[in-house]
Design a protein around this motif. Structure first.
Motif, PDB file in Angstrom:
ATOM      1  N   SER A 276       0.825  -1.201   0.000  1.00 40.65           N
ATOM      2  CA  SER A 276       0.000   0.000   0.000  1.00 40.65           C
ATOM      3  C   SER A 276       0.864   1.256   0.000  1.00 40.65           C
ATOM      4  O   SER A 276       0.589   2.213  -0.732  1.00 40.65           O
ATOM      5  CB  SER A 276      -0.926  -0.006   1.219  1.00 40.65           C
ATOM      6  OG  SER A 276      -1.694   1.163   1.278  1.00 40.65           O
ATOM      7  N   VAL A 277       1.901   1.256   0.821  1.00 44.07           N
ATOM      8  CA  VAL A 277       2.806   2.414   0.877  1.00 44.07           C
ATOM      9  C   VAL A 277       3.516   2.598  -0.458  1.00 44.07           C
ATOM     10  O   VAL A 277       3.605   3.709  -0.995  1.00 44.07           O
ATOM     11  CB  VAL A 277       3.825   2.238   2.018  1.00 44.07           C
ATOM     12  CG1 VAL A 277       4.899   3.313   1.937  1.00 44.07           C
ATOM     13  CG2 VAL A 277       3.119   2.319   3.369  1.00 44.07           C
ATOM     14  N   MET A 278       4.018   1.503  -1.015  1.00 46.98           N
ATOM     15  CA  MET A 278       4.728   1.597  -2.301  1.00 46.98           C
ATOM     16  C   MET A 278       3.800   2.093  -3.409  1.00 46.98           C
ATOM     17  O   MET A 278       4.189   2.912  -4.245  1.00 46.98           O
ATOM     18  CB  MET A 278       5.327   0.240  -2.664  1.00 46.98           C
ATOM     19  CG  MET A 278       6.496  -0.188  -1.792  1.00 46.98           C
ATOM     20  SD  MET A 278       7.126  -1.824  -2.213  1.00 46.98           S
ATOM     21  CE  MET A 278       7.623  -1.604  -3.911  1.00 46.98           C
ATOM     22  N   ASP A 279       2.558   1.583  -3.419  1.00 50.86           N
ATOM     23  CA  ASP A 279       1.620   1.989  -4.469  1.00 50.86           C
ATOM     24  C   ASP A 279       1.172   3.431  -4.322  1.00 50.86           C
ATOM     25  O   ASP A 279       0.731   4.054  -5.288  1.00 50.86           O
ATOM     26  CB  ASP A 279       0.400   1.061  -4.464  1.00 50.86           C
ATOM     27  CG  ASP A 279       0.724  -0.322  -5.011  1.00 50.86           C
ATOM     28  OD1 ASP A 279       1.764  -0.455  -5.679  1.00 50.86           O
ATOM     29  OD2 ASP A 279      -0.058  -1.266  -4.745  1.00 50.86           O
ATOM     30  N   SER A 280       1.242   3.970  -3.106  1.00 50.22           N
ATOM     31  CA  SER A 280       0.809   5.350  -2.887  1.00 50.22           C
ATOM     32  C   SER A 280       1.865   6.373  -3.286  1.00 50.22           C
ATOM     33  O   SER A 280       1.587   7.560  -3.339  1.00 50.22           O
ATOM     34  CB  SER A 280       0.442   5.556  -1.414  1.00 50.22           C
ATOM     35  OG  SER A 280       1.592   5.440  -0.586  1.00 50.22           O
ATOM     36  N   ILE A 281       3.086   5.907  -3.560  1.00 46.48           N
ATOM     37  CA  ILE A 281       4.188   6.808  -3.927  1.00 46.48           C
ATOM     38  C   ILE A 281       4.251   6.923  -5.449  1.00 46.48           C
ATOM     39  O   ILE A 281       4.270   5.917  -6.163  1.00 46.48           O
ATOM     40  CB  ILE A 281       5.530   6.289  -3.373  1.00 46.48           C
ATOM     41  CG1 ILE A 281       5.477   6.203  -1.841  1.00 46.48           C
ATOM     42  CG2 ILE A 281       6.675   7.185  -3.822  1.00 46.48           C
ATOM     43  CD1 ILE A 281       6.696   5.575  -1.219  1.00 46.48           C
ATOM     44  N   MET A 297       9.463  -7.329  -7.443  1.00 46.75           N
ATOM     45  CA  MET A 297       8.330  -6.529  -6.985  1.00 46.75           C
ATOM     46  C   MET A 297       8.402  -5.164  -7.649  1.00 46.75           C
ATOM     47  O   MET A 297       9.502  -4.630  -7.859  1.00 46.75           O
ATOM     48  CB  MET A 297       8.354  -6.372  -5.452  1.00 46.75           C
ATOM     49  CG  MET A 297       7.244  -5.489  -4.899  1.00 46.75           C
ATOM     50  SD  MET A 297       7.401  -5.199  -3.124  1.00 46.75           S
ATOM     51  CE  MET A 297       6.935  -6.808  -2.506  1.00 46.75           C
ATOM     52  N   ALA A 298       7.225  -4.606  -7.974  1.00 42.15           N
ATOM     53  CA  ALA A 298       7.153  -3.259  -8.558  1.00 42.15           C
ATOM     54  C   ALA A 298       5.887  -2.584  -8.074  1.00 42.15           C
ATOM     55  O   ALA A 298       4.848  -3.241  -7.911  1.00 42.15           O
ATOM     56  CB  ALA A 298       7.177  -3.322 -10.083  1.00 42.15           C
ATOM     57  N   ASN A 299       5.963  -1.298  -7.829  1.00 40.89           N
ATOM     58  CA  ASN A 299       4.775  -0.588  -7.346  1.00 40.89           C
ATOM     59  C   ASN A 299       3.856  -0.212  -8.499  1.00 40.89           C
ATOM     60  O   ASN A 299       4.171  -0.407  -9.684  1.00 40.89           O
ATOM     61  CB  ASN A 299       5.173   0.645  -6.529  1.00 40.89           C
ATOM     62  CG  ASN A 299       5.742   1.768  -7.383  1.00 40.89           C
ATOM     63  OD1 ASN A 299       6.226   1.528  -8.478  1.00 40.89           O
ATOM     64  ND2 ASN A 299       5.676   2.992  -6.888  1.00 40.89           N
ATOM     65  N   ARG A 300       2.690   0.345  -8.140  1.00 41.97           N
ATOM     66  CA  ARG A 300       1.671   0.664  -9.128  1.00 41.97           C
ATOM     67  C   ARG A 300       2.187   1.631 -10.191  1.00 41.97           C
ATOM     68  O   ARG A 300       1.945   1.445 -11.395  1.00 41.97           O
ATOM     69  CB  ARG A 300       0.465   1.290  -8.403  1.00 41.97           C
ATOM     70  CG  ARG A 300      -0.610   1.860  -9.326  1.00 41.97           C
ATOM     71  CD  ARG A 300      -1.635   2.664  -8.533  1.00 41.97           C
ATOM     72  NE  ARG A 300      -0.997   3.703  -7.744  1.00 41.97           N
ATOM     73  CZ  ARG A 300      -0.615   4.883  -8.236  1.00 41.97           C
ATOM     74  NH1 ARG A 300      -0.795   5.163  -9.513  1.00 41.97           N
ATOM     75  NH2 ARG A 300      -0.040   5.784  -7.445  1.00 41.97           N
TER      76      ARG A 300
END
Length: 785
Positions: A276-281, A297-300
């Motif tokens: 959640s933190v990674m996707d929010s950045i 792993m990769a964020n949104r």
């Protein structure tokens, strides 16, 4: 435990309710007597707003029917309207006001009876006044009044019955005593009115009975609700006690299982929080194996940029679209000598796949399976890089402009002699003299040098006066008809120059001289970019920008006149296009492109005119420059013809020239003496103040920039302190600054731009001397001695 299926409750019929009511008054009696007072309170609260509306309706309808009185019985209008508007309507209006008092609660049923009787007897009175048979129809109003009282105003049965019977009795008495009616009519009307009264009584009786039964039922439901809530609370308490017992029993049996679940939940929660933190950045964040370079792993934001299937691919393939490892890969730099995670790395790079700049932060960390991976965070800094580039360009332009401004100021002082003295010598040189050609050559050379100085001032943004209303179409046409245009065509015969000028283009505020120089520089650059020939098109049009244009520079919203210069030449590379407006920057051979200030002058002119530039170019296809000028709706002023010398000669007036440059003082003094003035000169503001305190002068020629000490504005302030109304003209090698305008507000006359010319300085002095002396020092301004 009850195994029977749940029974569905149904509504209780009123006939099955056993409630004790007085058969005559309908008041609660017997065991239910205690409900009487609560019922009356609730009945009043529920009826109050309705009663107020009823009074308004009664006033409305009773008042409207007064129109019928005027149409049918105009001869009886006054007594009828007296009954309606002087008796009945005020009673209801007072009743409406009375309903907002505390006393109304105690007498509201009696008030209802009073309203019924007032309205009923009013109709009885109108029946008596109006002659039969029309009067019988007004009896309908009595019926209307009776039913209104029995049904609409929430009157109780006893109240409505008493009032209704009294109205009935009054109507019958009026028919018997006051009206000439037969016995048959009295019998018929009496029977019908009595029947209507009885029907109204039955209706009212039924309504109040239902209201009381509903209240009784509501009371029963409230009691049952309280009992149910109490039972539920008791049951909940017992359930809580039983649950607590079961929990104590199960706690020991499931302790190990719970601890294991808690541990698993913590891991899952931590993982979800991390995602959640990674996707929010809004930065690119990914984790890749430091040996295989496979993305784990990769964020949104990363997936939105490079694709949802990025996980499982190698980083150089997914991000940089390369088949081999990147030459500058920093994976090994993230490990220490023992192969363990070491210090972090930070670097900037441009991604060739999307031409975006990124600031990368990378660090080696230990993954959940104990292997070493790379964590990388990439921040898009493209906008910041572009801003830095624009800032550097602006700073460079400002620095060079400052240098150019200083050089131009010094050159202006030097060139004054090359322009001014030949002009004076030509006045005394015969037309056929050989010296005249030499003097004219010197004068023209000085004027050409002054034109270059003007380019430097334009570059410094200190030499353009934009207070003149200018037709941009005329500027373009004047250039196309100029000798410079003819010379350009002779140098580039294969270049075709066309114009497409809008006939509806607005005017702009500007300097025609500098605007024409801008057009010339753009056309010259375009022609030089087409050695094999081509087309140049000059276009003007009105352009409304309803949202900012992000081009070579940001063009804000507004109304503009657009000047577009398009060519089909070789084009400009992106690198050169970013630097094309820098002073002295050129990719042409030295000596073939003038001073190297052409495009820099274009830039400076546009900034002085509060305009904006957008540039587009494709190598091999051509270039397009778009110049946005803010419009003005003012009209172009008429041209002023040159004045004859006699119109600005002096008549022996005294002039004090204040200038810190000796050559400038001498030149101005020489010119003014030739024009017939008595001239004195001083070298500073302080000397000017001392001189004028000792010897008054008719007018001053005051340089705005005086070094060292006071400048022209401060000098003029001090002079006005002891010589109010002192006339002066302002001179400067720079543009008309705020300090020049402040001096003019204090009383100074015209502004003269150096280098001095005979006609210019002569006209300025003559205009100021011919005006009546008026002190323009505003009240409240302080002048230091």
């Amino acid at each position: 435990m009850n195994d029977k299926p749940n029974e569905v409750s149904v509504a209780i019929r009123y006939s099955r309710l056993r409630v004790s009511l007085n058969p005559l008054t309908l008041a609660f009696s017997g065991s239910h007597k205690s409900l009487e007072q609560p019922f009356r309170e609730a009945y009043f609260d529920n009826s109050l707003d309705h009663l107020r509306r009823c009074k308004l309706y009664a006033i409305l309808f009773f008042g409207i029917f007064g129109i019928l009185d005027a149409l049918v019985f105009p001869e009886l209008i006054y007594p009828l309207w007296f009954i309606r508007y002087a008796l009945v309507c005020p009673v209801f209006l007072l009743g409406l006001v009375f309903s907002y008092t505390a006393a109304y609660r105690r007498v509201w049923q009696a008030a209802n009876a009073f309203y019924i009787m007032v309205t009923g007897f009013a109709y009885v009175a109108m029946v008596v006044i109006i002659p039969p048979p029309e009067s019988y129809f007004y009896g309908v109003g009595t019926i209307f009044c009776i039913f209104f009282g029995y049904t609409f105003i929430h009157a109780r049965f006893v109240t409505a019955t008493v009032a209704g019977l009294l109205v009935f009795a009054g109507y019958q008495a009026a028919m018997f005593l006051l009206m000439e009616t037969t016995g048959s009519i009295q019998l018929i009307f009496g029977a019908h009115f009595l029947g209507i009264n009885l029907l109204g009584m039955l209706i009212c009786y039924s309504i109040e009975t239902q209201e009381r039964r509903s209240f009784f039922l509501t009371t029963l439901l409230e009691k049952e609700k309280h009992r149910t809530e109490a039972a539920n609370q008791n049951l909940e308490k017992r359930v809580e006690e039983r649950t607590a017992t079961l929990q104590r029993i199960n706690r020991d049996l499931h302790k190990e299982v719970q601890e294991r679940k808690q541990a698993e939940q913590k891991v899952l929660t931590s993982h979800n929080q991390l995602e959640s933190v990674m996707d929010s950045i809004d930065n690119h964040i990914h984790v890749s194996d430091i040996d295989t370079r496979v993305i784990l792993m990769a964020n949104r934001h990363m997936k939105e940029t490079y694709g949802e299937d990025i996980v499982g691919k190698k980083c150089h393939e997914a991000i940089f679209d390369r088949d081999t490892i990147c030459a500058g890969c920093r994976n090994r730099q993230l490990l220490d000598e023992n192969g363990q995670p070491g210090p972090s790395c930070t670097w900037e790079e441009k991604n060739p796949t999307n031409n975006r700049w990124y600031l990368n932060y990378a660090r080696a960390i230990v993954w959940e399976d104990q292997r070493i991976v790379q964590l990388r965070v990439a921040t898009d800094i493209t906008a910041m890089k572009e801003m830095e580039s624009r800032l550097q360009r602006a700073q460079k332009m400002e620095a060079i402009g400052t240098l150019a401004g200083g050089v131009a100021h010094d050159l202006n002082n030097i060139l004054s002699g090359l322009v001014g003295y030949p002009e004076l010598l030509l006045m005394d040189t015969p037309e056929k003299s050989e010296s005249r050609l030499l003097l004219e050559t010197i004068k023209k050379s000085g004027e050409r040098a002054a034109a270059i100085v003007q380019d430097l001032l334009t570059l410094a943004r200190r030499g353009v006066a934009i207070s003149e209303v200018t037709d941009l179409n005329r500027v373009v046409r004047d250039y196309l008809d100029s000798p410079e245009m003819a010379n350009l065509k002779s140098i580039h015969p294969l270049v075709s120059i066309q114009s497409n000028l809008s006939t509806t283009a607005f005017n702009v505020m500007g300097s025609p001289l500098h605007l024409e120089k801008t057009v010339m520089n753009l056309v010259t650059n375009a022609a030089e970019a087409m050695p094999e020939g081509g087309d140049i098109i000059l276009t003007t049009q009105n352009r409304y920008v309803d949202r900012p244009i992000q081009g070579f520079e940001t063009i804000p919203e507004g109304e503009y006149v657009l000047l577009k210069v398009t060519d089909t030449g070789t084009g400009i590379s992106k690198t050169d296009l970013e630097r094309i407006f820098e002073p002295f920057y050129t990719n042409k051979k030295m000596g073939r492109s003038g001073t190297g200030l052409g495009m820099a002058v274009v830039w400076g002119t546009m900034k002085d005119h509060n305009g904006y530039i957008d540039a587009h170019s494709t190598q091999g296809q051509g270039t397009e420059f778009e110049l946005y000028f803010p419009i003005t709706r003012q009209d172009v002023a008429l041209e002023i013809e040159a004045q004859p010398l006699e119109s600005y000669r002096g008549t022996g007036e005294s002039v004090l020239v204040v200038d810190d440059i000796k050559e400038q003082r001498d030149l101005a003094a020489f010119m003014l003496k030739r024009l017939g003035y008595r001239v004195e000169t001083v070298a500073s503001g302080k000397e000017a103040v001392v001189f004028l305190q000792r010897q008054p002068m008719d007018i001053l020629v005051l340089d705005m920039i005086l070094e060292p000490g006071m400048d022209g504005l401060e000098t003029y302030r001090r002079i006005l302190a002891f010589s109010p109304g002192q006339k002066a003209v302002i001179a400067s090698g720079f543009s008309e600054s705020e300090r020049v305008q402040e001096a003019q507000r204090l009383g100074a006359g015209a502004y003269i731009k150096k280098p001095y010319r005979m006609e210019q300085i002569g006209l300025a002095l003559r205009q100021q001397l011919d005006e009546k002396p008026v002190s323009k020092l505003p009240s409240g301004d302080s002048i230091d001695e």
